[in-house]
Design an enzyme around this catalytic site. Sequence first.
Site, PDB file in Angstrom:
ATOM      1  N   SER A  25      37.795  33.563  47.597  1.00 15.33           N
ATOM      2  CA  SER A  25      38.041  32.335  46.858  1.00 15.33           C
ATOM      3  C   SER A  25      38.519  31.208  47.784  1.00 15.33           C
ATOM      4  O   SER A  25      37.902  30.940  48.813  1.00 15.33           O
ATOM      5  CB  SER A  25      39.044  32.629  45.741  1.00 15.33           C
ATOM      6  OG  SER A  25      39.112  31.581  44.818  1.00 15.33           O
ATOM      7  N   ASP A  78      30.291  36.318  39.210  1.00 19.67           N
ATOM      8  CA  ASP A  78      31.301  35.282  39.417  1.00 19.67           C
ATOM      9  C   ASP A  78      30.784  33.952  38.883  1.00 19.67           C
ATOM     10  O   ASP A  78      29.625  33.597  39.100  1.00 19.67           O
ATOM     11  CB  ASP A  78      31.608  35.163  40.903  1.00 19.67           C
ATOM     12  CG  ASP A  78      32.792  34.251  41.188  1.00 19.67           C
ATOM     13  OD1 ASP A  78      33.489  33.867  40.229  1.00 19.67           O
ATOM     14  OD2 ASP A  78      33.014  33.927  42.366  1.00 19.67           O
ATOM     15  N   HIS A 123      34.408  37.740  40.708  1.00 20.95           N
ATOM     16  CA  HIS A 123      35.083  37.007  41.776  1.00 20.95           C
ATOM     17  C   HIS A 123      35.865  37.937  42.698  1.00 20.95           C
ATOM     18  O   HIS A 123      35.879  37.743  43.912  1.00 20.95           O
ATOM     19  CB  HIS A 123      36.029  35.990  41.123  1.00 20.95           C
ATOM     20  CG  HIS A 123      36.555  34.942  42.048  1.00 20.95           C
ATOM     21  ND1 HIS A 123      35.740  34.018  42.668  1.00 20.95           N
ATOM     22  CD2 HIS A 123      37.825  34.659  42.458  1.00 20.95           C
ATOM     23  CE1 HIS A 123      36.481  33.205  43.412  1.00 20.95           C
ATOM     24  NE2 HIS A 123      37.745  33.577  43.302  1.00 20.95           N
TER      25      HIS A 123
END
Length: 441
Positions: free
Chosen positions: A159, A360, A420
């Site tokens: 991220s 994601d 994610h």
Amino acid sequence: MGLIQGACRLLVVFAVVFREGLLSPLEGKEAWNYVEVRDGAHMFWWLYYADNQSAGYKDLPLVMWLQGGPGGSGSGFGNFEEIGPLNRDLEPRKSSWVQAASVLFVDNPVGTGFSYTERSDGYATNVAMVSSDMLVLLGHFFAEKPEFQNVPFYIFSESYGGKMAAAISLDLTKAIAQGTVKCNFAGVALGDSWISPLDSVMTWGPYLYTTSLLDDNGLSEVTSAAEEVKKAVEQQQFEKATELWSMAETAVEQNTNGVNFYNILTQEPDDKRVSTSGENFMTLQIRRHIRPLHRQSLSELMNGPIKKKLGIIPQNVTWGGQAEEVFSNMAGDFMKPVVDVVDQLLSAGVNVTVYNGQLDLIVDTMGQELWVKRLKWEGLPRFNALRWSALDDPGAQGVTGAFCKNYKNFAFYWILRAGHMIPSDQGPMALQMMRMITQQV
């Protein structure tokens, strides 16, 4: 489970763990410390030595894990929810990365996790400052642990951690050349990374539409909100872009009945969904993207037995206590892209890997592919011309777990059935990927 039952269960687990020695310092197995990277700014690191029956830790790579947010804690979330030796219930993790590498968790930026600042002006405000702090920490770490100076060192990220990792990798390459940091830097892996925020936002609508999570009206509203973000970015109004990004997420939530940004196949229960009424955008984004990384059970673990085990955390420091300030102070830098930094890394010969989860949304694969196709790296045409290779999922025999392709010093992994947090969703596949990136298979 009631509060009393839950508390009793935790006490039983902790009692077992203490009895077995897992929460006591293990000589040669773990180490941790603080580094004061600036006046009053203290960063915490936690190292697990590789635990492999057929190879010593000096024969295996060292992996540093950087969490997202900014404000998410690697020592907490990355460690106990994703790749550390124990899970949140303090049970051994079968897909722990420690079986294939020594793993270094660093709580960064300053104020994240157990890291803390004594001053209100001690928080980082951009990735350049984050990188500068990390270079100080790495200089201290490799001086304190000289046995790792010749071990191949990789930075893995997730991220917003990927945005930080790119900047850190470039500065680290320069520091090694100048002799200010002694280590064997071998590459960086950017997982579901916030490298080009606008490419992510602009593809939310098409991605959700093609997966039947938006109708025509919803697509129109999400696209319109994304276009407003684009205008702000093009005008270099990055704080405004961050605020408009929050509004685009609200448009997504309202039109999908609360799709989970971290995995489109899941949905938050009604009683846990974020309310958008009466809150400013910063409070809303903290609730969406920081607090889930500090869920109550993890906070209880980190501020209870883990804090006691570590023994060096100041009494007035709460794990995650400054995370919201970390996120707020980075707001002006949040929507800025770092694609040019990735280009510089590739041109400098640094091994760069991009990996992304199929499910994601917040950093969807469509958006990742867009910025990758705009790289100026001379090898890109040859990379684009390659066909990808299928990888078997080690956790599901006969099932494809990922696709990958690589050319020279660049690789891309498409991880299937993962959102994610890839190691959390597809642990065995993530471990296999790490082994491939670090050239163990």
